[in-house]
Design a protein around this motif. Structure first.
Motif, PDB file in Angstrom:
ATOM      1  N   GLY A   1      -1.492   3.172  -4.123  1.00 36.26           N
ATOM      2  CA  GLY A   1      -2.121   1.926  -3.693  1.00 36.26           C
ATOM      3  C   GLY A   1      -3.314   2.097  -2.775  1.00 36.26           C
ATOM      4  O   GLY A   1      -3.980   1.112  -2.432  1.00 36.26           O
TER       5      GLY A   1
ATOM      6  N   ASN B   1       2.457   1.831  -6.876  1.00 32.31           N
ATOM      7  CA  ASN B   1       1.565   0.798  -6.350  1.00 32.31           C
ATOM      8  C   ASN B   1       0.212   0.754  -7.067  1.00 32.31           C
ATOM      9  O   ASN B   1      -0.622  -0.100  -6.758  1.00 32.31           O
ATOM     10  CB  ASN B   1       1.327   1.013  -4.852  1.00 32.31           C
ATOM     11  CG  ASN B   1       2.576   0.764  -4.028  1.00 32.31           C
ATOM     12  OD1 ASN B   1       3.649   0.510  -4.562  1.00 32.31           O
ATOM     13  ND2 ASN B   1       2.440   0.831  -2.716  1.00 32.31           N
ATOM     14  N   TYR B   2      -0.018   1.668  -8.008  1.00 30.22           N
ATOM     15  CA  TYR B   2      -1.284   1.655  -8.746  1.00 30.22           C
ATOM     16  C   TYR B   2      -1.230   0.598  -9.845  1.00 30.22           C
ATOM     17  O   TYR B   2      -0.347   0.647 -10.713  1.00 30.22           O
ATOM     18  CB  TYR B   2      -1.564   3.033  -9.352  1.00 30.22           C
ATOM     19  CG  TYR B   2      -2.835   3.075 -10.160  1.00 30.22           C
ATOM     20  CD1 TYR B   2      -4.084   2.859  -9.564  1.00 30.22           C
ATOM     21  CD2 TYR B   2      -2.799   3.304 -11.538  1.00 30.22           C
ATOM     22  CE1 TYR B   2      -5.252   2.882 -10.313  1.00 30.22           C
ATOM     23  CE2 TYR B   2      -3.958   3.332 -12.297  1.00 30.22           C
ATOM     24  CZ  TYR B   2      -5.180   3.118 -11.677  1.00 30.22           C
ATOM     25  OH  TYR B   2      -6.347   3.140 -12.415  1.00 30.22           O
TER      26      TYR B   2
ATOM     27  N   GLU C   1       0.821  -1.214   0.000  1.00 34.24           N
ATOM     28  CA  GLU C   1       0.000   0.000   0.000  1.00 34.24           C
ATOM     29  C   GLU C   1       0.854   1.262   0.000  1.00 34.24           C
ATOM     30  O   GLU C   1       1.025   1.916  -1.001  1.00 34.24           O
ATOM     31  CB  GLU C   1      -0.956   0.002   1.198  1.00 34.24           C
ATOM     32  CG  GLU C   1      -1.994   1.115   1.122  1.00 34.24           C
ATOM     33  CD  GLU C   1      -3.044   0.997   2.211  1.00 34.24           C
ATOM     34  OE1 GLU C   1      -2.721   1.282   3.378  1.00 34.24           O
ATOM     35  OE2 GLU C   1      -4.186   0.632   1.888  1.00 34.24           O
TER      36      GLU C   1
ATOM     37  N   TYR D   1      -9.665   3.057  -6.365  1.00 33.94           N
ATOM     38  CA  TYR D   1      -8.378   3.676  -6.057  1.00 33.94           C
ATOM     39  C   TYR D   1      -8.514   5.195  -6.006  1.00 33.94           C
ATOM     40  O   TYR D   1      -9.060   5.814  -6.923  1.00 33.94           O
ATOM     41  CB  TYR D   1      -7.331   3.276  -7.096  1.00 33.94           C
ATOM     42  CG  TYR D   1      -6.846   1.858  -6.927  1.00 33.94           C
ATOM     43  CD1 TYR D   1      -5.785   1.560  -6.070  1.00 33.94           C
ATOM     44  CD2 TYR D   1      -7.459   0.809  -7.610  1.00 33.94           C
ATOM     45  CE1 TYR D   1      -5.345   0.257  -5.907  1.00 33.94           C
ATOM     46  CE2 TYR D   1      -7.022  -0.506  -7.441  1.00 33.94           C
ATOM     47  CZ  TYR D   1      -5.965  -0.763  -6.584  1.00 33.94           C
ATOM     48  OH  TYR D   1      -5.539  -2.060  -6.413  1.00 33.94           O
TER      49      TYR D   1
END
Length: 361
Positions: free
Chosen positions: A197, A231-232, A17, A204
């Motif tokens: 994240g 983190n995406y 995350e 998101y």
């Protein structure tokens, strides 16, 4: 340990995350490398952290965040034999104790009151050589008289408030970076929701930032650059007036932040860095632990807060850009004592470094 080749081990919190602790450790590691070119630098990270495979330094990979891998971290320290161990918001007391038993100088970094209190517990404080607080004092406040007395009785130093840690902007590098994106200083909006994240039942958070970027450009004609974060996991959206970037190295992100007219940020470390740079911001909490920080920063007139709603974000930014509001925010920022804590942290490391040799002599 030899005078010119110390060994540094970085143990930041690492997960799928957030990434603030890792980025901060990376900034410190690069400055350590600059000051001690022959230093050996090693990281310990969760293999599930998206950035773990891209760390520029040798990395020991764990099955979870280091705090939950007590034996694995201790075993690695026994193998690596570090001279300095930097636990960034991570580490059990037994891990700090093990590092101390190996002869390492132990640094613990905390970023909010709960972590700071944890670092001041008697048994942890006894095995901590330096405790750094990477929040401005106006956010976290002073420690209690009881904590001061307790630390005095066990002859341990109080936590040192150093503020946010970042690489100072460099004019030449900044100019080249802006040219590469066809942007001009003070002529664009930077958007970043942190690691990318963070999510909830709506999806998101960074996707709302992306939609806000589209609307902001339509309303202001100011180009927007949005950093999605490593983190995406989704697809980035690019359209007229909006530049989508997956991620930027810490020094590039700081240079872009410094050059932007205004930034739309989450309530993480980058917001504090923006305040230290005296940069006007619109801030949005993307996790529960950010609400208090944003409230304090807003109360002190150092940022404008908004909900995550795309329309609310757009309206709030348009309001911030109004001449009177923008001037007031800039005035408040100019009076802030928040500054870069990197030099402070390096001075402390240099002092610990010298103390090790004085003791050996």
């Amino acid at each position: 340990m030899t005078l010119d080749s110390p060994k540094f081990l970085f143990v930041p919190v690492s997960s799928a995350e957030g990434m603030g602790e890792y980025m901060r450790s990376l900034i410190i590691a690069k400055e350590v490398e600059r000051r001690w070119p022959n230093a050996t630098i090693q990281f310990v990270l969760s293999r599930h952290a998206p950035y773990a495979s891209n760390c520029p330094y040798p990395t020991a990979l764990l099955d979870d965040t280091p705090t939950k891998n007590i034996k694995a971290v201790n075993d690695f320290m026994s193998f690596f034999m570090p001279d300095f161990v930097i636990f960034d918001a991570s580490g059990r007391r037994s891990q700090l104790s093990h590092a101390k038993q190996l002869g390492a100088s132990v640094i613990f970094i905390s970023q909010h009151k709960r972590k700071r209190s944890r670092g001041m517990k008697v048994m942890r404080a006894k095995v901590t050589d330096s405790h750094w607080v990477v929040q401005p004092e106006f956010v976290i406040g002073a420690i209690s008289w009881f904590d001061k007395l307790k630390l005095k009785l066990i002859d341990r130093p109080e936590p040192k408030v150093i503020g946010p840690i970042f690489v100072n902007p460099k004019q030449e590098k900044q100019a080249k970076l802006l040219d590469s994106y066809n942007l001009k200083r003070d002529g664009f909006v930077l958007l970043s929701a942190g690691s990318g994240g963070h999510q909830d039942h709506q999806g998101y958070v960074v996707e709302d930032f992306a939609e806000a970027a589209i609307r902001i450009y339509r309303e202001t004609k100011l180009p927007c650059i949005i950093v999605y974060g490593p983190n995406y996991p989704g697809e980035m959206v690019s359209c007229e007036g909006v530049i989508a970037v997956k991620s930027l190295p810490p020094e590039d992100l700081i240079n872009m932040l410094d050059a932007a007219k205004v930034a739309v940020l989450s309530g993480g470390d980058t917001l504090l860095q923006a305040i230290a740079l005296k940069k006007p911001t619109l801030s949005v909490a993307v996790s529960k632990d950010q609400h208090y920080r944003l409230k304090v920063c807003s109360t002190n007139g150092l940022t404008v807060c908004s909900s995550r709603d795309v329309s609310a974000m757009t309206r709030a930014l348009l309001g911030l850009l109004e001449e009177q509001n923008f001037a007031l925010l800039e005035s408040n920022l100019s009076k802030s004592k928040c500054k870069n804590g990197l030099d402070i942290s390096m001075d402390i490391l240099a002092s610990l470094y010298q103390r090790k040799f004085d003791t050996q002599d």
